[in-house]
Design a protein around this motif. Structure first.
Motif, PDB file in Angstrom:
ATOM      1  N   UNK A  74       0.816  -1.229   0.000  1.00  0.00           N
ATOM      2  CA  UNK A  74       0.000   0.000   0.000  1.00  0.00           C
ATOM      3  C   UNK A  74       0.844   1.271   0.000  1.00  0.00           C
ATOM      4  N   UNK A  75       2.157   1.166  -0.116  1.00  0.00           N
ATOM      5  CA  UNK A  75       3.015   2.358  -0.051  1.00  0.00           C
ATOM      6  C   UNK A  75       2.638   3.351  -1.143  1.00  0.00           C
ATOM      7  N   UNK A  76       2.465   2.874  -2.380  1.00  0.00           N
ATOM      8  CA  UNK A  76       2.122   3.768  -3.499  1.00  0.00           C
ATOM      9  C   UNK A  76       0.768   4.445  -3.282  1.00  0.00           C
ATOM     10  N   UNK A  77      -0.167   3.709  -2.692  1.00  0.00           N
ATOM     11  CA  UNK A  77      -1.478   4.310  -2.425  1.00  0.00           C
ATOM     12  C   UNK A  77      -1.337   5.497  -1.471  1.00  0.00           C
ATOM     13  N   UNK A  78      -0.580   5.337  -0.408  1.00  0.00           N
ATOM     14  CA  UNK A  78      -0.417   6.425   0.566  1.00  0.00           C
ATOM     15  C   UNK A  78       0.266   7.636  -0.067  1.00  0.00           C
ATOM     16  N   UNK A  79       1.251   7.389  -0.912  1.00  0.00           N
ATOM     17  CA  UNK A  79       1.923   8.514  -1.574  1.00  0.00           C
ATOM     18  C   UNK A  79       0.948   9.266  -2.474  1.00  0.00           C
ATOM     19  N   UNK A  80       0.152   8.529  -3.254  1.00  0.00           N
ATOM     20  CA  UNK A  80      -0.795   9.176  -4.171  1.00  0.00           C
ATOM     21  C   UNK A  80      -1.837   9.987  -3.419  1.00  0.00           C
ATOM     22  N   UNK A  81      -2.336   9.447  -2.320  1.00  0.00           N
ATOM     23  CA  UNK A  81      -3.363  10.165  -1.567  1.00  0.00           C
ATOM     24  C   UNK A  81      -2.802  11.438  -0.943  1.00  0.00           C
TER      25      UNK A  81
END
Length: 353
Positions: A74-81
């Motif tokens: 989920x690292x990419x999700x947190x960065x995008x948000x």
């Protein structure tokens, strides 16, 4: 074993800071923006460590990932948000970065077969046409409303499931399967929110592209005030409604009296400055009359501006002029006979019963 521990600690700190940002009221302050950027930097460090450890591979299956490593999907999700909440001078470039992170997040879930059938269809539609992606394939208002209601209910169920696993996290530590279900429930919720964000990003990027293609607006002309000066161009411009002392002394004329060579540029009269200013203090605030009404009427009569009419002035008849006297007598007699033959009101035939 030192690097995984470092990754775990950085990821834990970043998630804690992200959770704190979601409840802060000062979203428009510089401090908030700085904290958002700092949290993004921590997640990007996690992303670098995940790549350095070669933690994920498209050739692996979900079962090949250890339970403790599932959370790093989920690292990419947190960065995008977080990028969506950040502020920069180039909003379009920031949104493109967020879009790229969401795409990496979904692509990795697709590799590990973590997308359900509904999310797979949405992902295929997004890959086919990312710029015009929408959760609904029609612009019908009723259909869009039904889709929003359905997705709201699904998100509520996913949150409730995640809350259950989170509240019982301490009890689940001893059961590896339950811990995996906790991370998978978290991934499912983030995936659901990702497609919602992709819909909003496509709309915002479309509007930004339209604004960028618009021709530049012409600058409005400088407003001219009652004194005939353009704001912004005159260094001596003032918001005062009354003229300056120099203009009063010049009789309201603008500009210098003498040129640099000493040549007069406009007529002027040498006066005592102190006396003139003193007289100006006690003068009336309105124009005083310069003549009386009788003088004004006499002047109008003299210039022929007054119309003369009404009853003719009586003419005196010379008693010695018998012909003139007989003429006036016959006129008077004829007038009397006319009045006897036509009494007052004889011609009014209306309102007679």
């Amino acid at each position: 074993m030192e690097q995984p521990q470092t990754l775990r600690s950085v990821f834990t700190d970043a998630k804690r800071e992200k959770t704190a940002l979601e409840t802060r009221p000062d979203t428009n302050s510089d401090t908030y923006r700085s904290d958002v950027n700092a949290t993004i930097a921590k997640f990007e460090e996690c992303q670098r460590l995940v790549g350095a450890l070669s933690m994920f591979s498209s050739n692996e299956l979900l079962e090949d990932i250890s339970t403790g490593d599932l959370q790093y999907l989920t690292v990419e999700y947190h960065i995008a948000e977080l990028l969506q909440r950040s502020y920069s001078s180039d909003r379009e470039a920031t949104l493109q970065r967020a879009l790229s992170q969401y795409e990496r997040y979904l692509a990795r879930l697709e590799d590990y077969d973590l997308l359900n059938q509904k999310d797979k269809k949405l992902y295929e539609r997004y890959v086919a046409n990312p710029s015009s992606f929408s959760l609904t394939q029609t612009n019908d208002a009723a259909t869009r409303r039904d889709v929003k209601i359905t997705r709201f209910r699904e998100e509520k169920e996913l949150k409730q499931k995640l809350e259950y696993y989170t509240e019982n996290q301490k009890k689940l530590q001893s059961d590896d399967d339950d811990v995996r279900q906790l991370y998978i429930a978290e991934i499912n919720l983030y995936t659901h929110q990702t497609f919602q964000s992709l819909d909003l990003l496509a709309q915002e990027l479309f509007m930004l592209s339209m604004i960028r293609k618009m021709p530049p607006r012409p600058e409005p002309p400088h407003p001219i005030d009652a004194r005939g000066r353009a704001k912004g161009k005159d260094e001596d411009y003032s918001e005062r409604l009354d003229p300056s002392i120099s203009q009063l002394l010049q009789g309201g004329k603008n500009g210098p009296i003498l040129s640099k060579e000493g040549k007069p540029l406009q007529p002027f009269t040498l006066l005592d400055r102190r006396t003139q200013l003193r007289d100006g203090v006690f003068r009336s605030g309105h124009n005083l009359p310069t003549m009386t009404i009788e003088e004004y009427l006499a002047e109008e009569h003299r210039q022929g501006n007054v119309l003369k009419g009404g009853e003719p002035e009586p003419v005196e008849i010379d008693e010695d002029d018998l012909d003139k006297a007989d003429e006036e007598t016959m006129k008077a007699r004829e007038w009397d006979e006319f009045k006897e033959a036509n009494p007052r009101g004889a011609g009014n035939t209306l309102n007679r019963g």
